[in-house]
Design an enzyme around this catalytic site. Structure first.
Site, PDB file in Angstrom:
ATOM      1  N   LYS A  49       4.787  -5.612  -1.440  1.00 48.75           N
ATOM      2  CA  LYS A  49       5.135  -5.195  -2.490  1.00 48.75           C
ATOM      3  C   LYS A  49       5.368  -3.450  -2.538  1.00 48.75           C
ATOM      4  CE  LYS A  49       2.153  -8.448  -5.032  1.00 48.75           C
ATOM      5  NZ  LYS A  49       1.615  -9.253  -4.079  1.00 48.75           N
ATOM      6  N   SER A  78       0.766  -9.192   1.187  1.00 54.05           N
ATOM      7  CA  SER A  78       1.112  -8.475  -0.424  1.00 54.05           C
ATOM      8  C   SER A  78       1.493  -7.152  -0.018  1.00 54.05           C
ATOM      9  CB  SER A  78       0.028  -8.381  -1.295  1.00 54.05           C
ATOM     10  OG  SER A  78      -0.033  -9.718  -1.926  1.00 54.05           O
ATOM     11  N   SER A  86      -2.118  -6.783  -7.694  1.00 49.65           N
ATOM     12  CA  SER A  86      -1.177  -7.502  -6.750  1.00 49.65           C
ATOM     13  C   SER A  86      -0.889  -8.636  -7.065  1.00 49.65           C
ATOM     14  CB  SER A  86      -2.265  -7.772  -5.307  1.00 49.65           C
ATOM     15  OG  SER A  86      -1.237  -7.976  -4.157  1.00 49.65           O
TER      16      SER A  86
END
Length: 530
Positions: free
Chosen positions: A75, A72, A319
């Site tokens: 991101k 993640s 997230s």
């Protein structure tokens, strides 16, 4: 200061970074070396880079150029590119338009619901649009209700996403026209609830949020007099049938889970059509998906999303994978006129290159990090974190990152229960990430499998940690994988299901007990957590 960490079975010694290290640097080196020498990281891949942003000096570097799976933390690229290229004030517009002739409450033609990619559209927002349609005097539509999702392409799932993630919230289908069930804004999902019946032997009472006629429930579960709750929810591939199995005891709290919807455009159209009927607007024709709104259609109603600056909070704190993918396609649409992953990723890559990231070392396959084929060296993250400090939107972005140890859900985010009682609490801003492995208590087992955790400290210090461990140690560890797709963020008040490989049983934990305990060591998982 910037720091980046990764470990490997062949980690080797750190690169010398100064001819005469200061005592503080010597302590830093010794501390990181000790962490990476932990026997529980045997077999891991790791890299560490620490940079002082005030001087540009690299204080520590071990495998900083090694390409690792960022999960993640992908991101970080997507969010910074979106703020720069779309702007903090960017909004998504969902509108309604009519074709044909309007006369005395009768629309002789089609009614178009046009999606602008808004991942925060709730059932209440569609209800407000329907109320606007009724307020405009429309009572009967002789044609069809057309759901226009053509702002983006019709590729619903990201490259390389695994097939068995598809029913679960973190791998929801991406559409320009969709519905979120609550203010976590997991677009393209529905919350399924199972409450025990009044007496044993009867099936549980199963409901959905939002209520809809688009999904079907196949309730095979049973209410027991007592015993362990084993309720599970699954959605059949290629369908909108949710199968409920297991048991729940009389008097127990309801179970719930977030399940993805097959074809979210139809889901949005169903919610909107029901809202129109509640407000006295009848559509005589059928629902048609995927047709563009004619240029000469007359506007009837409109909803604008929160600005992108505000969206950064649920996006980064929780997230949210879906937000990352929508922003990727939105970048493609705005920058090149093509709402596709390829166009959006090209825009992100160009932005990263303009900010000093060596894109020759980077492979980005999606916006969220759910793809296991994403590869980014730790040092490139450090360079990005240093570069964005000069941006006018930096404070907005920095505040949207999870803050260690802060129990407020939309402040602490995925760091809500980490680093409490330490100097990092309410000081560290970080982006967490995990994929393809088990997430363990970092105080016990180091970093999560496949994780990259860039951290920003107050006072100009940034840290990024990237690791790819194969599992947790044999000691009891906290497991974040949901075998049935339950919300896996440790901070969420949602059940987790544990068991799978490496644990003796599959069971669901509810209420305040949001962590399972696995004594089996390696517990593989599929979903991206944080």
């Amino acid at each position: 200061m910037l720091a980046l960490v990764a470990t490997a079975a062949t980690a080797g010694a750190p690169t010398a970074t100064a001819e005469s290290p200061t005592p503080a640097q010597t302590r830093l080196t010794a501390t990181i070396d000790a962490v990476l020498a932990d026997s529980r990281l045997v077999g891991a891949q790791a890299g560490v880079v620490v940079v002082d942003t005030t001087t540009g000096q690299t204080l520590y570097d071990r495998n900083g150029d090694r390409r690792l799976v960022p999960a993640s933390n992908t991101k970080l690229l997507t969010s910074t590119a979106a703020l720069e290229l779309l702007g903090p004030g960017h909004r998504f517009t969902t509108d309604v338009a009519g074709s044909g002739v309007r006369r005395a409450g009768l629309l002789t033609g089609n009614l178009y619901l046009r999606g602008g990619g808004d991942p925060t559209m709730l059932a209440a927002d569609y209800d407000a649009l329907a109320a606007q349609v009724a307020a405009e005097g429309v009572r009967v539509v002789t044609g069809n209700l057309v759901a226009d999702d053509t702002r983006y392409d019709h590729t619903r799932l990201g490259p390389d996403w695994t097939w068995d993630d598809e029913p679960y919230y973190y791998a929801a289908q991406v559409s320009a026209l969709t519905v979120a069930p609550d203010t976590d804004y997991d677009a393209g999902t529905v919350i399924v609830h199972a409450a025990p019946a009044a007496g044993p032997g009867a099936p549980p009472v199963v409901t959905m949020t939002p209520p809809n006629g688009y999904l079907r429930i196949d309730n095979r579960a049973e209410t027991d007099a007592d015993g362990e709750t084993t309720i599970a929810f699954e959605r059949d591939h290629g369908s909108n049938t949710i199968v409920v199995t297991g048991q729940i005891a009389v008097g127990q709290e309801p179970e719930r889970d977030w399940m993805t919807v097959w074809e979210p455009t139809g889901y949005a159209a169903d919610i909107f059509r029901a809202a129109l009927l509640r407000h006295g607007v009848r559509v005589l024709g059928r629902t048609v998906l995927g047709q563009a709104t004619p240029d000469d259609a007359k506007p009837v109603a409109r909803h604008d999303s929160m600005p992108l600056a505000d969206l950064m909070v649920p996006f980064l704190k929780l997230s949210n994978n879906g937000h990352a993918e929508v922003l990727t396609k939105e970048l493609g649409r705005v920058i090149s006129g093509s709402g596709t992953w390829s166009a959006g990723l090209a825009a992100i890559g160009e932005y990263a290159g303009d900010n000093g990231v060596n894109t020759g070392t980077l492979r980005q396959r999606d916006g969220s990090g759910l793809s296991r084929r994403n590869l980014i060296p730790p040092a490139e993250f450090v360079g990005l974190l240093a570069a964005v400090r000069a941006e006018p939107w930096f404070d907005t972005w920095y505040a949207a990152l999870p803050i260690a140890g802060n129990s407020e859900r939309f402040v602490g985010g995925t760091l809500r229960s980490r680093m409490r009682g330490t100097a990092a609490a309410n000081n560290v801003h970080a982006k967490t990430g995990s994929v393809s492995g088990s997430l363990c208590d970092p105080r016990q087992a180091g970093r999560p499998a496949g994780a990259t955790v860039p951290v920003g400290y107050g006072g100009g210090v940034h840290v990024a940690v990237e690791a790819a461990t194969e599992g947790c140690p044999a000691d009891p560890v906290r497991v974040s994988r949901s075998g049935g797709g339950n919300r896996v963020r440790h901070l969420a008040d949602r059940p987790l299901r544990v068991g799978l490989l490496g644990c003796p049983s599959r069971r669901t934990l509810t209420g305040r007990s949001r962590w399972g305990v696995c004594r089996g060591g390696n517990l593989p998982s599929q979903g991206q957590q944080a």
